[in-house]
Design a protein around this motif. Structure first.
Motif, mmCIF file in Angstrom:
data_model
loop_
_atom_site.group_PDB
_atom_site.id
_atom_site.type_symbol
_atom_site.label_atom_id
_atom_site.label_comp_id
_atom_site.label_asym_id
_atom_site.label_seq_id
_atom_site.Cartn_x
_atom_site.Cartn_y
_atom_site.Cartn_z
ATOM 1 N N MET A 242 -6.079 -3.219 9.929
ATOM 2 C CA MET A 242 -6.174 -3.651 8.547
ATOM 3 C C MET A 242 -5.308 -4.870 8.261
ATOM 4 O O MET A 242 -5.496 -5.544 7.255
ATOM 5 C CB MET A 242 -5.778 -2.526 7.593
ATOM 6 N N HIS A 243 -4.392 -5.204 9.175
ATOM 7 C CA HIS A 243 -3.514 -6.326 8.934
ATOM 8 C C HIS A 243 -3.990 -7.574 9.678
ATOM 9 O O HIS A 243 -3.300 -8.565 9.708
ATOM 10 C CB HIS A 243 -2.090 -5.980 9.361
ATOM 11 N N SER A 244 -5.155 -7.525 10.286
ATOM 12 C CA SER A 244 -5.641 -8.677 11.011
ATOM 13 C C SER A 244 -6.684 -9.416 10.195
ATOM 14 O O SER A 244 -7.287 -8.876 9.286
ATOM 15 C CB SER A 244 -6.240 -8.244 12.351
ATOM 16 N N VAL A 245 -6.859 -10.687 10.515
ATOM 17 C CA VAL A 245 -7.868 -11.507 9.868
ATOM 18 C C VAL A 245 -8.937 -11.822 10.898
ATOM 19 O O VAL A 245 -8.628 -12.190 12.029
ATOM 20 C CB VAL A 245 -7.240 -12.816 9.343
ATOM 21 N N ARG B 250 0.519 -13.443 6.078
ATOM 22 C CA ARG B 250 1.133 -12.121 6.077
ATOM 23 C C ARG B 250 2.657 -12.226 6.019
ATOM 24 O O ARG B 250 3.230 -13.280 6.306
ATOM 25 C CB ARG B 250 0.708 -11.350 7.326
ATOM 26 N N ARG B 251 3.294 -11.154 5.669
ATOM 27 C CA ARG B 251 4.750 -11.130 5.581
ATOM 28 C C ARG B 251 5.359 -11.349 6.959
ATOM 29 O O ARG B 251 4.848 -10.839 7.970
ATOM 30 C CB ARG B 251 5.219 -9.798 5.000
ATOM 31 N N ALA C 210 -3.392 -10.538 1.756
ATOM 32 C CA ALA C 210 -2.919 -11.332 2.896
ATOM 33 C C ALA C 210 -4.101 -12.131 3.424
ATOM 34 O O ALA C 210 -5.240 -11.663 3.391
ATOM 35 C CB ALA C 210 -2.345 -10.452 4.001
ATOM 36 N N GLY C 211 -3.812 -13.329 3.905
ATOM 37 C CA GLY C 211 -4.897 -14.178 4.382
ATOM 38 C C GLY C 211 -5.872 -14.426 3.245
ATOM 39 O O GLY C 211 -5.482 -14.774 2.130
ATOM 40 N N TRP D 22 1.204 -6.881 4.697
ATOM 41 C CA TRP D 22 0.615 -7.559 3.559
ATOM 42 C C TRP D 22 1.579 -7.557 2.363
ATOM 43 O O TRP D 22 2.603 -6.877 2.381
ATOM 44 C CB TRP D 22 -0.707 -6.880 3.170
ATOM 45 N N HIS D 23 1.216 -8.309 1.332
ATOM 46 C CA HIS D 23 2.015 -8.396 0.110
ATOM 47 C C HIS D 23 1.463 -7.390 -0.901
ATOM 48 O O HIS D 23 0.335 -7.531 -1.378
ATOM 49 C CB HIS D 23 1.944 -9.808 -0.472
#
Length: 226
Positions: free
Chosen positions: A3-6, A159-160, A175-176, A190-191
């Motif tokens: 979930m934190h990837s683009v 991302r952070r 994020a992204g 993410w923020h």
């Protein structure tokens, strides 16, 4: 996909094996709804092919799981590329869901930081974020989490630099070029700008996931805490 990837943008369609009984197809070009509609259509078609156990649409990609290892992975991957090149597409008449959000406060600890990084006041961040109707592209990463399109480019942020060990379920983050709500507690880079009380996954519910590909979300500002 984490979930934190683009999703990476590639110029040509490509595929690769995931172990012995799965293959992933990656679509070329832009990260947009037209491309995602093609992924949805490919999933429906590939799911009918022999030896296919499941075809799972992801964010600009398609994972195909098999009952037994492929005799010729290159041939199967070529069929996916051919299917993509045919330009098949699927419109989904999904549900429109309103999600109340408390922006800022304890549940949105990075709202002020996002304001500073974007050069926008807090009220403008909230107004810009809550204005679009967000299409659900795919469900994944963890149960009930949805990848959304439609984030305003004024809120695009890296991302952070230091990820958080855990954020609670219901955390609304950006994020992204993406935004989303965590369906359960877990780490995040993410923020986090707000929180929702909605239950995005309940194993006792039918279906257990609140959202599905093709649904749309409107985030409704219930409160803004600064």
């Amino acid at each position: 996909m984490n979930m934190h990837s683009v999703p990476a943008i590639t110029d040509v369609p490509r595929f690769s094996l995931l172990g012995l009984t799965a293959i992933i197809f990656e679509a070329p070009g832009a990260f947009d709804l037209d491309h995602q509609r093609r992924i949805w259509a490919m999933a429906d078609i590939a799911a009918t092919w022999p030896n296919v156990r499941e075809a799972v649409p992801g964010m600009t990609n398609l994972s195909v799981l098999f009952h037994k290892p492929l005799a010729d992975p290159q041939d199967f991957g070529g069929k996916l590329v051919e299917l993509w090149n045919r330009g098949v597409s699927k419109d989904v008449d999904g549900r429109n869901i309103d999600i109340p959000i408390i922006y800022g406060g304890e549940g949105g600890p990075h709202l002020q930081e996002v304001s500073e990084m974007t050069g926008l006041c807090v009220d403008d961040v909230v107004a810009i974020h809550s204005a679009p109707t967000y299409p659900v592209y795919a469900v994944g990463s963890h149960a009930g989490y949805c990848y959304l399109g439609g984030l305003d480019q004024r809120l695009f942020l890296p991302r952070r630099s230091v990820p958080l060990l855990s954020i609670p379920g219901g955390s609304l983050s950006i994020a992204g070029h993406q935004t989303g709500v965590s369906a359960s507690a877990g780490p995040s880079g993410w923020h986090t700008i707000g929180s929702a009380k909605a239950v995005f996954f309940d194993p006792h519910r039918d279906p257990p996931s609140l959202l599905a590909p093709g649904d749309t979300i409107r985030f409704h500002p219930e409160k803004v805490l600064v």
